[in-house]
Write an enzyme that holds these catalytic residues in place. Structure first.
Site, PDB file in Angstrom:
ATOM      1  N   TYR A   1      90.921 -14.702  54.276  1.00 30.51           N
ATOM      2  CA  TYR A   1      89.884 -14.252  53.749  1.00 30.51           C
ATOM      3  C   TYR A   1      88.669 -15.408  53.713  1.00 30.51           C
ATOM      4  O   TYR A   1      87.538 -15.372  53.703  1.00 30.51           O
ATOM      5  CB  TYR A   1      90.164 -13.700  52.642  1.00 30.51           C
ATOM      6  CG  TYR A   1      89.976 -14.364  51.356  1.00 30.51           C
ATOM      7  CD1 TYR A   1      88.740 -14.723  50.478  1.00 30.51           C
ATOM      8  CD2 TYR A   1      91.200 -14.971  50.837  1.00 30.51           C
ATOM      9  CE1 TYR A   1      88.664 -15.579  49.371  1.00 30.51           C
ATOM     10  CE2 TYR A   1      90.908 -15.717  49.675  1.00 30.51           C
ATOM     11  CZ  TYR A   1      89.900 -15.927  48.983  1.00 30.51           C
ATOM     12  OH  TYR A   1      89.928 -16.766  47.792  1.00 30.51           O
TER      13      TYR A   1
ATOM     14  N   TRP B   1      95.182 -22.209  48.140  1.00 29.13           N
ATOM     15  CA  TRP B   1      95.080 -21.063  48.981  1.00 29.13           C
ATOM     16  C   TRP B   1      96.263 -20.999  49.925  1.00 29.13           C
ATOM     17  O   TRP B   1      96.120 -20.567  51.080  1.00 29.13           O
ATOM     18  CB  TRP B   1      93.697 -21.203  49.797  1.00 29.13           C
ATOM     19  CG  TRP B   1      92.626 -21.089  48.888  1.00 29.13           C
ATOM     20  CD1 TRP B   1      91.777 -19.721  48.957  1.00 29.13           C
ATOM     21  CD2 TRP B   1      91.776 -21.795  47.927  1.00 29.13           C
ATOM     22  NE1 TRP B   1      90.649 -19.877  48.143  1.00 29.13           N
ATOM     23  CE2 TRP B   1      90.670 -21.073  47.217  1.00 29.13           C
ATOM     24  CE3 TRP B   1      92.282 -23.090  47.484  1.00 29.13           C
ATOM     25  CZ2 TRP B   1      89.839 -21.510  46.383  1.00 29.13           C
ATOM     26  CZ3 TRP B   1      91.321 -23.562  46.582  1.00 29.13           C
ATOM     27  CH2 TRP B   1      90.003 -22.833  45.848  1.00 29.13           C
TER      28      TRP B   1
ATOM     29  N   ASP C   1      78.477 -21.754  40.874  1.00 29.48           N
ATOM     30  CA  ASP C   1      79.800 -21.558  41.500  1.00 29.48           C
ATOM     31  C   ASP C   1      80.651 -22.488  41.255  1.00 29.48           C
ATOM     32  O   ASP C   1      80.350 -24.091  41.183  1.00 29.48           O
ATOM     33  CB  ASP C   1      79.611 -21.548  43.031  1.00 29.48           C
ATOM     34  CG  ASP C   1      80.673 -21.184  43.803  1.00 29.48           C
ATOM     35  OD1 ASP C   1      82.077 -20.924  43.181  1.00 29.48           O
ATOM     36  OD2 ASP C   1      80.753 -20.772  44.930  1.00 29.48           O
TER      37      ASP C   1
ATOM     38  N   HIS D   1      83.349 -14.086  48.962  1.00 25.34           N
ATOM     39  CA  HIS D   1      83.349 -15.240  47.991  1.00 25.34           C
ATOM     40  C   HIS D   1      82.806 -14.821  46.815  1.00 25.34           C
ATOM     41  O   HIS D   1      81.714 -14.045  46.724  1.00 25.34           O
ATOM     42  CB  HIS D   1      82.638 -16.358  48.829  1.00 25.34           C
ATOM     43  CG  HIS D   1      82.751 -17.517  47.984  1.00 25.34           C
ATOM     44  ND1 HIS D   1      83.925 -18.081  47.166  1.00 25.34           N
ATOM     45  CD2 HIS D   1      81.920 -18.547  47.469  1.00 25.34           C
ATOM     46  CE1 HIS D   1      83.545 -19.069  46.268  1.00 25.34           C
ATOM     47  NE2 HIS D   1      82.185 -19.450  46.415  1.00 25.34           N
TER      48      HIS D   1
ATOM     49  N   CYS E   1      88.702 -18.159  44.321  1.00 28.08           N
ATOM     50  CA  CYS E   1      87.241 -17.926  44.085  1.00 28.08           C
ATOM     51  C   CYS E   1      87.032 -16.846  42.733  1.00 28.08           C
ATOM     52  O   CYS E   1      86.294 -17.170  41.991  1.00 28.08           O
ATOM     53  CB  CYS E   1      86.380 -17.637  45.129  1.00 28.08           C
ATOM     54  SG  CYS E   1      86.578 -15.812  45.943  1.00 28.08           S
TER      55      CYS E   1
END
Length: 557
Positions: free
Chosen positions: A508, A227, A345, A322, A263
């Site tokens: 984000y 990220w 997840d 997400h 993600c």
């Protein structure tokens, strides 16, 4: 020995797989031809089949299967029957139980020679690939809607949503679960996990393993997350448009994590593996998604005595969006009523039993705040329905709750609709309608099991409330963002307050980048006299914050 791949592939709904070999689904009869060295005599010849999977096949653990020959097949067990004979060739009908371990099996034919010794015959070309079976009523992943099976198992292209709740974007994603080499790559992911194949008959266990293996943390899984904005030694997450290249690269490089993902990449690859194995799955996007770091079931903001953020305590965040997954299965490990869709997840956020993974968490449990039901329901609940709580530090070092926002988290939870490219809102599966009594009971139930159970309580009702709104769809790159801050005084007395306002730019993921503007304003609010009036009931203040293109390009999703 010859497999009737064509007939089996059609009957087992595996005809779309481009991979070679006999690909079948458990709990369903399949056919095969065996060619022997001489004609078969059922009265004198002893013959049986054996299947072996994993590094240490064991009969007691279901990874070494001995299949006896019987006159008539019965359901729910390994058995074989001769249904046709053509000289040295015999046609077998073989049953498998709906709980069979999935994976690649070596097929061995054991025959009794004339001198009384058994001869084993194995040809790797005849290995059997066993998958979950959502068409079988006794399989834990059974789904009774053919339309949904076509969407959640057989559809190899989907849509993934991103952006904000006011500006929803969509990207097409090629799942490619049937492409040549993908089944082998998905099985490699399972094998690389190091988990015993004896547990691969349970979809709860399988999705838990996959959840850990899709990300590279802990176990050098499929995708390395990044990220930072710097991707020079790999591929930028925004470049990927499907899972096939990622899974093939991981397999080809013998388990070297693929760089890079965020993600939606983790979720897209997860959907591919789920559908490839026969577990109904879908990609899900949650807007205003909370990341609870301390199992409090709340999203906490800590302020000092002067209402300045205490950065080292503010670990919780709210992501613009997400992306994760739902998978469909019965939950025999939970009380009745908690089967169906389960949240899983693969994005590495928090550990679960020491490993970065999440789920499967029953959506029914999440909806009702029953976070004591495994797996990882507290984290999923906080993502979709936590209250955002503001805590102010007291002079003695303790904290008091000064404000809470009850409708900030979890909006427009979205997935691709069945049979069309429309966006399907599934928020109601995750939470009761916002602000209803049922929703509030769910929040209170969940928080009673959180790490701040004693501290969590609804603060004393304030007679001055604050509401911040934004006109239109929200800020756009290079344009103005006009915020309206509305203050309401519901008491019978005048209130003098100090309004602290701050505008900041965030990634984000909710990670703070820079403060754009900060104000402190004295406001006098006249008492509420029982009637709405533009002067007595409320006072509105509006300010414009310009987001400069040159400084902040790319920071707003």
């Amino acid at each position: 020995m010859k497999s009737k791949s064509g007939q089996n592939r059609t009957e087992h709904h595996t005809d779309l797989y481009q991979s070679e070999g006999l690909i079948i689904r458990r709990g369903q009869t399949f056919q095969m031809w065996i060619t022997l060295s001489r004609p078969y005599n059922a009265d004198t010849d002893k013959l049986h089949l054996e299947l072996k999977t994993g590094p240490l096949p064991t009969v007691s653990k279901g990874t070494h299967v001995i299949i006896p020959f019987v006159e008539d097949l019965e359901d729910d067990r390994w058995e074989a029957a001769v249904v046709k004979q053509d000289d040295r060739r015999i046609k077998l009908s073989v049953n498998s139980p709906p709980t069979a371990v999935i994976g690649r099996y070596q097929l061995i034919v054991e025959t009794n020679s004339t001198n009384g010794q058994f001869i084993s015959t194995h040809d790797p070309a005849n290995d059997i690939y066993m998958l979950f079976n959502p068409w079988c009523e006794d399989d834990a992943v059974f789904m009774d809607s053919e339309e949904e099976r076509r969407e959640y198992v057989l559809n190899d292209v989907g849509r993934i949503y991103y952006g904000t709740q006011n500006q929803i974007g969509v990207r097409t994603w090629n799942y490619g679960q049937f492409d040549d080499g993908i089944l082998a790559a998905c099985l490699f992911v399972l094998e690389k996990s190091g988990t015993p194949p004896s547990g691969w008959g349970d979809p709860v266990n399988v999705v838990r393993v996959i959840s850990a293996m899709i990300n590279s943390v802990d176990d050098r899984g499929v995708v390395a997350g990044n990220w930072s904005g710097v991707y020079s030694d790999g591929t930028s997450p925004t470049v990927w448009s499907g899972s096939v290249e990622i899974l093939k690269e991981y397999h080809k490089n013998k388990g070297t994590p693929v760089k890079y993902g965020q993600c939606w990449i983790f979720a897209g690859v997860f959907t591919t593996v789920l559908r490839c194995f026969g577990i109904p799955g879908r990609t899900v996007t949650n807007f205003s998604s909370a990341h609870d770091t301390d199992v409090s079931l709340t999203t906490d903001v800590y302020l000092d005595e002067n209402l300045e953020p205490i950065e080292h305590l503010n670990a919780d965040s709210i992501w613009n969006f997400h992306v994760w997954n739902d998978c469909w299965m019965a939950r025999s490990d939970l009380p009745p009523g908690y089967g169906g869709w389960q949240a899983v997840d693969a994005t590495p956020q928090e550990t679960s039993q020491g490993t970065f993974r999440c789920g499967p968490a029953s959506l029914a449990a999440v909806r009702h705040g029953q976070v004591f039901l495994k797996h990882d329901a507290p984290f999923v609940f906080a993502e979709v329905n936590s209250d955002k709580i503001y805590w102010q530090r007291n002079l003695d070092g303790t904290f008091s709750q000064i404000y809470s926002e009850k409708k900030t988290v979890g909006h427009l939870i979205s997935t691709k609709a069945v049979g069309s490219d429309e966006r399907h809102d599934i928020t109601d599966l995750y939470k009761h309608p916002e602000g209803t009594e049922a929703e509030r009971i769910a929040v209170e139930t969940a928080c009673s099991y959180g790490s701040k159970a004693e501290a969590y309580s609804s603060p004393t009702a304030a007679d001055v409330t604050v509401e911040v709104t934004m006109d239109g769809e929200g800020p756009k790159m290079g344009g103005d963002a006009e915020l309206t801050i509305m203050l309401r005084n519901s008491s019978s007395e005048e209130r003098k307050i100090i309004l602290h306002s701050q505008a900041a730019v965030m990634y984000y993921t909710g990670v703070h980048k820079a403060t754009v503007r900060k104000d402190e304003t004295d406001v006098d609010l006249l008492p509420n006299e029982g009637e709405w009036s533009s002067v007595g009931r409320r006072k509105c203040m509006s300010q414009t914050v310009r987001i400069y293109r040159g400084n902040y390009t790319g920071l707003l999703s």
